[in-house]
Write a protein that holds these residues in place. Structure first.
Motif, PDB file in Angstrom:
ATOM      1  N   ALA A  43       0.840  -1.211   0.000  1.00 26.71           N
ATOM      2  CA  ALA A  43       0.000   0.000   0.000  1.00 26.71           C
ATOM      3  C   ALA A  43       0.867   1.251   0.000  1.00 26.71           C
ATOM      4  O   ALA A  43       0.560   2.232  -0.689  1.00 26.71           O
ATOM      5  N   GLY A  44       1.970   1.236   0.752  1.00 27.30           N
ATOM      6  CA  GLY A  44       2.868   2.388   0.764  1.00 27.30           C
ATOM      7  C   GLY A  44       3.530   2.611  -0.579  1.00 27.30           C
ATOM      8  O   GLY A  44       3.666   3.752  -1.046  1.00 27.30           O
ATOM      9  N   ALA A  45       3.953   1.507  -1.238  1.00 28.83           N
ATOM     10  CA  ALA A  45       4.574   1.633  -2.561  1.00 28.83           C
ATOM     11  C   ALA A  45       3.563   2.149  -3.580  1.00 28.83           C
ATOM     12  O   ALA A  45       3.902   2.972  -4.449  1.00 28.83           O
ATOM     13  N   LEU A  46       2.312   1.673  -3.489  1.00 30.03           N
ATOM     14  CA  LEU A  46       1.282   2.148  -4.417  1.00 30.03           C
ATOM     15  C   LEU A  46       1.003   3.632  -4.193  1.00 30.03           C
ATOM     16  O   LEU A  46       0.796   4.386  -5.153  1.00 30.03           O
ATOM     17  N   GLN A  47       1.002   4.052  -2.940  1.00 33.40           N
ATOM     18  CA  GLN A  47       0.816   5.480  -2.639  1.00 33.40           C
ATOM     19  C   GLN A  47       1.928   6.298  -3.296  1.00 33.40           C
ATOM     20  O   GLN A  47       1.671   7.372  -3.854  1.00 33.40           O
ATOM     21  N   ARG A  48       3.162   5.780  -3.238  1.00 32.84           N
ATOM     22  CA  ARG A  48       4.286   6.483  -3.878  1.00 32.84           C
ATOM     23  C   ARG A  48       4.087   6.570  -5.385  1.00 32.84           C
ATOM     24  O   ARG A  48       4.336   7.615  -5.996  1.00 32.84           O
ATOM     25  N   LEU A  49       3.644   5.469  -6.017  1.00 29.57           N
ATOM     26  CA  LEU A  49       3.389   5.489  -7.462  1.00 29.57           C
ATOM     27  C   LEU A  49       2.326   6.528  -7.802  1.00 29.57           C
ATOM     28  O   LEU A  49       2.454   7.266  -8.791  1.00 29.57           O
ATOM     29  N   ALA A  50       1.267   6.581  -6.994  1.00 22.58           N
ATOM     30  CA  ALA A  50       0.195   7.547  -7.254  1.00 22.58           C
ATOM     31  C   ALA A  50       0.704   8.979  -7.101  1.00 22.58           C
ATOM     32  O   ALA A  50       0.323   9.874  -7.873  1.00 22.58           O
ATOM     33  N   GLU A  51       1.570   9.220  -6.129  1.00 24.97           N
ATOM     34  CA  GLU A  51       2.136  10.562  -5.950  1.00 24.97           C
ATOM     35  C   GLU A  51       3.010  10.951  -7.131  1.00 24.97           C
ATOM     36  O   GLU A  51       3.008  12.104  -7.580  1.00 24.97           O
ATOM     37  N   VAL A  52       3.766   9.971  -7.665  1.00 26.10           N
ATOM     38  CA  VAL A  52       4.594  10.249  -8.850  1.00 26.10           C
ATOM     39  C   VAL A  52       3.709  10.577 -10.038  1.00 26.10           C
ATOM     40  O   VAL A  52       3.965  11.537 -10.783  1.00 26.10           O
ATOM     41  N   ALA A  53       2.643   9.799 -10.233  1.00 25.05           N
ATOM     42  CA  ALA A  53       1.718  10.065 -11.339  1.00 25.05           C
ATOM     43  C   ALA A  53       1.085  11.439 -11.191  1.00 25.05           C
ATOM     44  O   ALA A  53       0.899  12.165 -12.173  1.00 25.05           O
ATOM     45  N   ARG A  54       0.773  11.815  -9.958  1.00 20.19           N
ATOM     46  CA  ARG A  54       0.178  13.127  -9.714  1.00 20.19           C
ATOM     47  C   ARG A  54       1.171  14.252  -9.996  1.00 20.19           C
ATOM     48  O   ARG A  54       0.812  15.303 -10.517  1.00 20.19           O
ATOM     49  N   ALA A  55       2.450  14.003  -9.669  1.00 14.69           N
ATOM     50  CA  ALA A  55       3.468  15.009  -9.942  1.00 14.69           C
ATOM     51  C   ALA A  55       3.646  15.215 -11.448  1.00 14.69           C
ATOM     52  O   ALA A  55       3.915  16.317 -11.916  1.00 14.69           O
ATOM     53  N   TRP A  56       3.511  14.125 -12.208  1.00 20.23           N
ATOM     54  CA  TRP A  56       3.609  14.246 -13.670  1.00 20.23           C
ATOM     55  C   TRP A  56       2.372  14.904 -14.280  1.00 20.23           C
ATOM     56  O   TRP A  56       2.406  15.355 -15.414  1.00 20.23           O
ATOM     57  N   ASP A  57       1.251  14.878 -13.565  1.00 19.08           N
ATOM     58  CA  ASP A  57      -0.067  15.278 -14.047  1.00 19.08           C
ATOM     59  C   ASP A  57      -0.778  14.041 -14.607  1.00 19.08           C
ATOM     60  O   ASP A  57      -0.457  13.548 -15.693  1.00 19.08           O
ATOM     61  N   VAL A  58      -1.749  13.533 -13.858  1.00 19.38           N
ATOM     62  CA  VAL A  58      -2.436  12.299 -14.228  1.00 19.38           C
ATOM     63  C   VAL A  58      -3.212  12.444 -15.537  1.00 19.38           C
ATOM     64  O   VAL A  58      -3.640  11.435 -16.109  1.00 19.38           O
ATOM     65  N   ARG A  59      -3.397  13.659 -16.011  1.00 21.53           N
ATOM     66  CA  ARG A  59      -4.091  13.822 -17.289  1.00 21.53           C
ATOM     67  C   ARG A  59      -3.298  13.243 -18.448  1.00 21.53           C
ATOM     68  O   ARG A  59      -3.831  13.030 -19.535  1.00 21.53           O
ATOM     69  N   ASN A  60      -2.001  13.000 -18.243  1.00 23.11           N
ATOM     70  CA  ASN A  60      -1.170  12.399 -19.286  1.00 23.11           C
ATOM     71  C   ASN A  60      -1.330  10.886 -19.347  1.00 23.11           C
ATOM     72  O   ASN A  60      -0.787  10.240 -20.248  1.00 23.11           O
ATOM     73  N   LEU A  61      -2.031  10.275 -18.380  1.00 21.48           N
ATOM     74  CA  LEU A  61      -2.232   8.828 -18.385  1.00 21.48           C
ATOM     75  C   LEU A  61      -3.362   8.466 -19.344  1.00 21.48           C
ATOM     76  O   LEU A  61      -4.309   9.225 -19.539  1.00 21.48           O
ATOM     77  N   SER A  62      -3.266   7.271 -19.930  1.00 20.03           N
ATOM     78  CA  SER A  62      -4.325   6.789 -20.812  1.00 20.03           C
ATOM     79  C   SER A  62      -5.519   6.324 -19.992  1.00 20.03           C
ATOM     80  O   SER A  62      -5.448   6.207 -18.762  1.00 20.03           O
ATOM     81  N   ALA A  63      -6.608   5.999 -20.690  1.00 19.44           N
ATOM     82  CA  ALA A  63      -7.818   5.548 -20.001  1.00 19.44           C
ATOM     83  C   ALA A  63      -7.548   4.263 -19.221  1.00 19.44           C
ATOM     84  O   ALA A  63      -7.939   4.123 -18.058  1.00 19.44           O
ATOM     85  N   GLN A  64      -6.869   3.319 -19.867  1.00 20.12           N
ATOM     86  CA  GLN A  64      -6.577   2.041 -19.196  1.00 20.12           C
ATOM     87  C   GLN A  64      -5.677   2.251 -17.982  1.00 20.12           C
ATOM     88  O   GLN A  64      -5.849   1.623 -16.939  1.00 20.12           O
ATOM     89  N   GLN A  65      -4.730   3.184 -18.090  1.00 20.49           N
ATOM     90  CA  GLN A  65      -3.817   3.454 -16.976  1.00 20.49           C
ATOM     91  C   GLN A  65      -4.552   4.132 -15.816  1.00 20.49           C
ATOM     92  O   GLN A  65      -4.313   3.806 -14.647  1.00 20.49           O
ATOM     93  N   LEU A  66      -5.451   5.057 -16.121  1.00 15.23           N
ATOM     94  CA  LEU A  66      -6.252   5.694 -15.071  1.00 15.23           C
ATOM     95  C   LEU A  66      -7.119   4.668 -14.348  1.00 15.23           C
ATOM     96  O   LEU A  66      -7.217   4.662 -13.116  1.00 15.23           O
ATOM     97  N   ALA A  67      -7.753   3.776 -15.127  1.00 15.15           N
ATOM     98  CA  ALA A  67      -8.632   2.774 -14.528  1.00 15.15           C
ATOM     99  C   ALA A  67      -7.844   1.804 -13.653  1.00 15.15           C
ATOM    100  O   ALA A  67      -8.270   1.451 -12.553  1.00 15.15           O
ATOM    101  N   THR A  68      -6.670   1.373 -14.143  1.00 18.47           N
ATOM    102  CA  THR A  68      -5.872   0.407 -13.381  1.00 18.47           C
ATOM    103  C   THR A  68      -5.357   1.019 -12.096  1.00 18.47           C
ATOM    104  O   THR A  68      -5.378   0.384 -11.033  1.00 18.47           O
TER     105      THR A  68
END
Length: 1092
Positions: free
Chosen positions: A200-225
């Motif tokens: 759970a901690g590692a997943l939180q870190r991944l989500a924070e990295v995605a947020r730092a990049w701007d999650v709008r750059n993720l594809s639909a499948q990546q957002l859903a996953t």
């Protein structure tokens, strides 16, 4: 080192296009294969199978695996077993191929490759040799294998959390190195590690990295996953969820989500929907994430989901798609996905019309639903208050047809939902009136338990039914509590069914030869300060156990077969006692000792009522914590637990987590219990694999033993009075405090000394420039002062035992023991605070690194905009920054950035500039060199495919100046220009400063240049020194050794040392941010560093 023959074999395998051609090479030359040949053959074969649409082997066993492939896997396993090192790329390819081919029956090869990957990732040096794609592919493949049929052989007795730990640690450490697709695969693999807080901690870190990049750059499948994984691990960071909802809404509106992705993201936000008003409770709101922003984002996503769902519900999905490509392109919902959608939309508060349309689509395919899916759809109707009599009639008839497929607990949930949705009462009565025979296997003991069970809720006399009706009405007035507690939701007798917590507790006991081998019990003994408990609980024999609220008695039955001297299963419901006595008689162990006795919580003397000579050694209880409006029930339970325990007793509580809130349900009960008992929790990774979940709905096991301070001192023969005093103390919610002896003043003086020491330490702290640093130093000082004071108090307590007359010695020993218990409690708290402080410091460093990276990205983009606006070369930009100086000071840099040309709407603060400068000034010299600044503002590209450099833009009319080889680095001097279908730019080769035009992308889409050139990888171990000149005295002061495959970041470009003939560059290590000079190419041509 590979031989020429092995290199040639690898080329042949790479050129082979069909599975038959690959197997032909394997059949003929397998004995010459090295590890790289084995993994290449396996990867190429899996790729050829996938492209040919043949699909995996579906775990059908070894007999369906082609013989050459089986021999290849055996050869691979033997080579790995011999300790042969496998390169990261080949490990990732092999794992991907094994999973794609479904070769879990080949346990030797699977175990060998998976263990090799675990060992490589556990070693920090090798872990940094994995690229982001290698790491994501490996984690994805291993997670898939752990969910397959061969998982038991793969785990070999280890827990899933322990097996996957190296992958979790690597994903946590390398989160910033993953791109969107890799991040999605990593999130998917972590989402399957339920019950592991590190995942759970590692997943939180991944989500924070995605947020730092701007999650709008993720594809639909990546957002859903990513959303699905966060929901699976119950990560409720409101800021992250708000950003995901905001990014997903427009993608849903554009039709970028397929059926599976829509189902996943709807389920994720439905599961993470806070109880009560959206955004009001249950979620962990991060700073900066307002309730209104969260609610608005969720509402917009819900609106888009409702529009997207309706067309897809009308599409009929084929039962057997012809190929993988066909499955992926199919956009219709399956029946299960529609059931998930109905449940999710109801949780999110969708419009009745949308929910009705989904339910009507489900009704057309109701025969494809499992009992759980059917319950979800019926629950959705009841929760949303949508009337749909036709579907309820159809659902009731279908439930009657599939009655044997419903478990007792699942049937209870269905009946609760069916009644709430307005289902036919006669159908409910018919479903509730049947008795079941349940069979449970416990392989660890070789035990099979048969239980008689009924469906709870609709049974008994008319008076009992009226009494339960009043309870249900009272419960309905408290809608929030009703939403999380299925026991209360049903409104009737619950003990006639087996609940999840009962099975999980019984299964956990079946694996233990004694409590002493359980790590949670060892922690409990350490916290309580009673090492004698370890010896007492090495085995179950000679102990007496009582189960409270036993229901059907599953934990008591398993405990009796574990060898306890006597086990008494108790319950207070007459209907339950009838079934309990039947089950005890059916499952009586050969040695006897198992009995069933009626017992109501709060009884005056439960020890006598159960015909025990003394309180029980072991108390068992499963799912006995109620979120009832009558909190006296829980208080009666605590009172009974206290009366049935002695100083060496152990209590084992199994429970299902149903509430986020601390002030409700199990959390409130456990808080009150901790006033009387020491408590530890069993890690979820030690539970049955099917129940290793986190968050709401997860099963928990708690171990408790009584606090010695709660044992009332009394003379022999006064036991009943002592217990009465304890019960009175419990009813007033205050533990009984013994009369203070004459030495109480000395103890209070010691406590005051401790406070004075803390204040002196705080006042003596050195001043720090920033508030965070001062707080950190202050916390360290306070903790150190507390540790010193505890040590001093221990010494004084020991001194109390010496020099005391014989008459007072026994009394003094008893009093000092009480002090020892309190000091141990203080010591545990100080240790916990020290651990939390270390964790906070690490989190602060990680956050500062992320802020520095964001500041660097913003400021470098601003500098390049200024360069373009002023038409400056990179060198001219740096000269303008330095203003005729050899170095760039912080003041000069801040002034320059503040005055340079900025794009519309772009603002940069002095704090951001200072953060950027301090992050670059690792050596704390208060200046940056021109060479360092050049590396920051240059746009570097690495050559990924051999190409040429020409004099002019038009390649057909220009003269070739030189050839660029793979791995070389060039600097872009102009914006890319289109020439036909090609993309070309003016570049400078960094090796010799040759300038010319280079093709970035060819007319067939081939890429010749890619981003890169700033990060290099160590090919051969070398030294990192302080000085460029190796003859300089300071060069002998080695910073440290650069290890194989370690990554470094260029700070000053390489140049030749004329004295030694070596080519050296100034760089910063990625691992620990050490700065120094390293040799890139030796004087004999040996390459030490290569572009990553």
């Amino acid at each position: 080192m590979a031989t020429p023959a092995q290199i040639q074999l690898n080329r042949r395998l790479t050129r082979a296009e069909t599975p038959a051609e690959i197997l032909e090479v394997v059949q003929k030359d397998l004995q010459q294969f090295n590890l790289v040949n084995c993994t290449t053959a396996l990867h190429r074969y899996a790729k050829a199978i996938s492209q040919g649409g043949c699909g995996p082997h579906h775990d059908a066993g070894q007999e369906r695996t082609p013989k050459p492939l089986g021999r290849l896997l055996q050869h691979l396993a033997e080579m790995v077993a011999k300790g042969k090192a496998v390169p990261a790329q080949n490990l990732a390819n092999a794992l991907w191929a094994i999973e794609r081919l479904g070769l879990t029956a080949q346990t030797a090869a699977v175990c060998a490759v998976c263990n090799a990957a675990r060992e490589a990732l556990a070693e920090e040096r090798q872990m940094w040799g994995f690229t982001g794609q290698n790491l994501a592919n490996s984690a994805w493949a291993v997670a898939k294998l752990l969910n397959g049929r061969g998982a038991a052989q793969l785990l070999a007795g280890r827990t899933r959390a322990h097996f996957f730990e190296p992958f979790v640690a690597a994903l946590d450490a390398r989160a910033g190195d993953l791109n969107g697709q890799e991040l999605s695969m990593a999130a998917w693999s972590l989402g399957h590690q339920t019950g592991d807080p590190r995942a759970a901690g590692a997943l939180q870190r991944l989500a924070e990295v995605a947020r730092a990049w701007d999650v709008r750059n993720l594809s639909a499948q990546q957002l859903a996953t990513l959303s699905w994984a966060l929901a699976r691990l119950d990560c409720r960071d409101e800021a992250i969820l708000t950003d995901l909802a905001s990014a997903a809404a427009p993608s849903v509106a554009r039709g970028e989500f397929n059926a599976q992705d829509l189902s996943n993201i709807a389920w994720a936000f439905g599961r993470l929907q806070p109880q009560g008003a959206p955004g009001a409770q249950g979620a962990q709101r991060a700073p900066g994430a307002s309730a209104s922003a969260s609610a608005a984002a969720r509402a917009k996503l819900l609106q888009r989901l409702q529009r997207a769902v309706l067309p897809l519900c009308r599409v009929t999905e084929p039962k057997r798609p012809t190929s993988r490509a066909a499955r992926e392109s199919e956009r219709g919902f399956s029946a299960q996905q529609m059931a998930v959608l109905a449940w999710s939309l109801a949780r999110l508060g969708a419009a009745p019309a949308t929910l009705t349309a989904v339910v009507e689509a489900v009704a057309a395919r109701i025969s494809e639903l499992s009992p759980r899916d059917l319950t979800d759809v019926v629950w959705a109707l009841g929760h949303a208050g949508v009337q749909h009599s036709d579907f309820l009639k159809q659902a009731g008839h279908y439930a009657q047809l599939r009655r044997p497929d419903f478990g007792t607990q699942e049937m209870l949930r269905f009946l609760g939902a069916f009644r709430r949705a307005g289902g036919d009462a006669s159908v409910q009565q018919d479903l509730a009136s049947q008795q079941q025979e349940l069979v449970y296997d416990f392989p660890a003991m070789g035990l099979k338990v048969t239980l008689h069970a009924e469906t709870p809720g609709l049974r008994g006399t008319a008076a009992a039914a009226r009494r339960r009706t009043r309870v249900r009405r009272a419960a309905l007035r408290e809608r929030e509590e009703l939403g999380g507690d299925p026991q209360r939701a049903d409104g009737g007798t619950t003990g006639v069914a087996v609940w999840e917590a009962s099975f999980v507790l019984a299964e956990w006991i079946s694996h233990l030869k004694g409590l002493a081998c359980c790590q949670a019990f060892q922690e409990l003994v350490k916290e309580a300060g009673e090492p004698s408990l370890m010896k007492r609980w090495r085995s179950w024999g000679h102990q007496v156990a009582v189960e409270l609220g036993a229901g059907l008695g599953l934990p008591a039955i398993v405990a009796a077969h574990r060898g306890l001297q006597r086990v008494v299963a108790t319950d207070g419901d007459s209907c339950v006692m009838k079934l309990l006595r039947e089950n005890v008689e059916i499952n009586q162990p050969a040695s006897g000792g198992l009995s069933a006795v009626a017992l109501l919580w709060g009884a005056e003397d439960p020890v006598q009522q159960l015909q025990l000579t003394q309180p029980a050694d072991l108390l068992l209880a499963a799912d006995v914590i109620y979120a009832s409006a009558k909190e006296a029930l829980n208080k009666q339970l605590l009172e009974t637990m206290l009366k049935l325990t002695h100083p060496d007793s152990v209590v084992i509580l199994g429970n299902v987590r149903r509430f986020h809130q601390v002030k409700k349900g199990e959390q409130k009960f456990l808080q009150e219990a901790e006033r009387l008992f020491h408590r530890t929790a069993v890690p979820s990774s030690e539970l049955h694999p099917d129940f290793q979940r986190m968050g709401l709905g997860s099963c928990e096991i708690h171990l408790l033993c009584i606090r010695r301070a709660q044992l009332v001192r009394s003379p022999p023969g006064a036991t009943s009075k002592a217990k009465t005093k304890q019960v009175k103390s419990l009813k007033t919610c205050e533990p009984e405090t013994p009369t203070a002896p004459r030495r109480g003043k000395r103890r209070r003086s010691n406590g005051e000394d401790l406070e004075r020491k803390k204040r002196r330490k705080a006042s003596a702290l050195p001043a720090r420039g920033d508030a965070a640093g001062a707080a950190e130093t202050r916390a360290s000082g306070l903790l150190k002062g507390a540790e010193e004071a505890l040590s001093e108090l221990k010494t004084k307590v020991n001194e109390l035992k010496n020099g005391v007359s014989a008459d007072l010695k026994v009394w003094c020993l008893m009093e000092s023991k009480s002090l020892d218990f309190k000091l141990q409690d203080f010591e545990r708290r100080v240790t916990t605070l020290s651990r939390k402080q270390t964790q906070l410091e690490n989190n602060t460093k990680a956050k500062e690194a992320m802020e520095a990276a964001m500041a660097e990205k913003k400021i470098v983009a601003l500098l390049k905009h200024h360069q373009k606006a002023k038409t400056l070369t990179t060198e001219d930009l740096v000269k303008e920054m330095a203003k005729e100086e050899d170095q760039i000071s912080k003041d000069a840099f801040v002034a320059f950035v503040g005055a340079c040309e900025k794009d519309d709407g772009v603002e940069v603060t002095e704090e951001e500039i200072g953060t950027f400068f301090e992050a670059q000034d690792v050596e704390k010299e208060d200046f940056l060199t021109k060479e360092h600044m050049l590396m920051l503002v240059r746009t570097l590209k690495k050559v990924v495919k051999e190409t040429t450099m020409t004099e002019g833009l038009d390649i057909s009319e220009s003269t070739v100046m030189t050839k660029l080889e793979v791995g070389e680095v060039v600097e872009l001097l102009s914006e890319p220009s289109e020439q036909g279908d090609m993309l070309r730019a003016r570049c400078r080769r960094m090796r010799d400063d040759t300038e010319g035009w280079v093709t970035i992308k060819g007319n067939q889409g081939s890429a010749y240049l890619a981003d890169g050139g700033l990060v290099w990888r160590v090919l051969k171990e070398t030294l990192l020194t302080e000085s460029f000149d190796l003859d300089d005295d300071s060069a002998s002061e080695e910073v440290r050794k650069l290890r194989l495959n370690e990554l470094v970041e260029v700070r000053e470009w390489m140049r030749k040392d004329e004295k030694s003939g070596m080519i050296r560059m100034k760089c910063k290590t990625k691992m620990d941010h050490k700065v120094g000079w390293a040799t890139a190419v030796g004087n004999a041509g040996t390459v030490f560093l290569t572009v990553h």
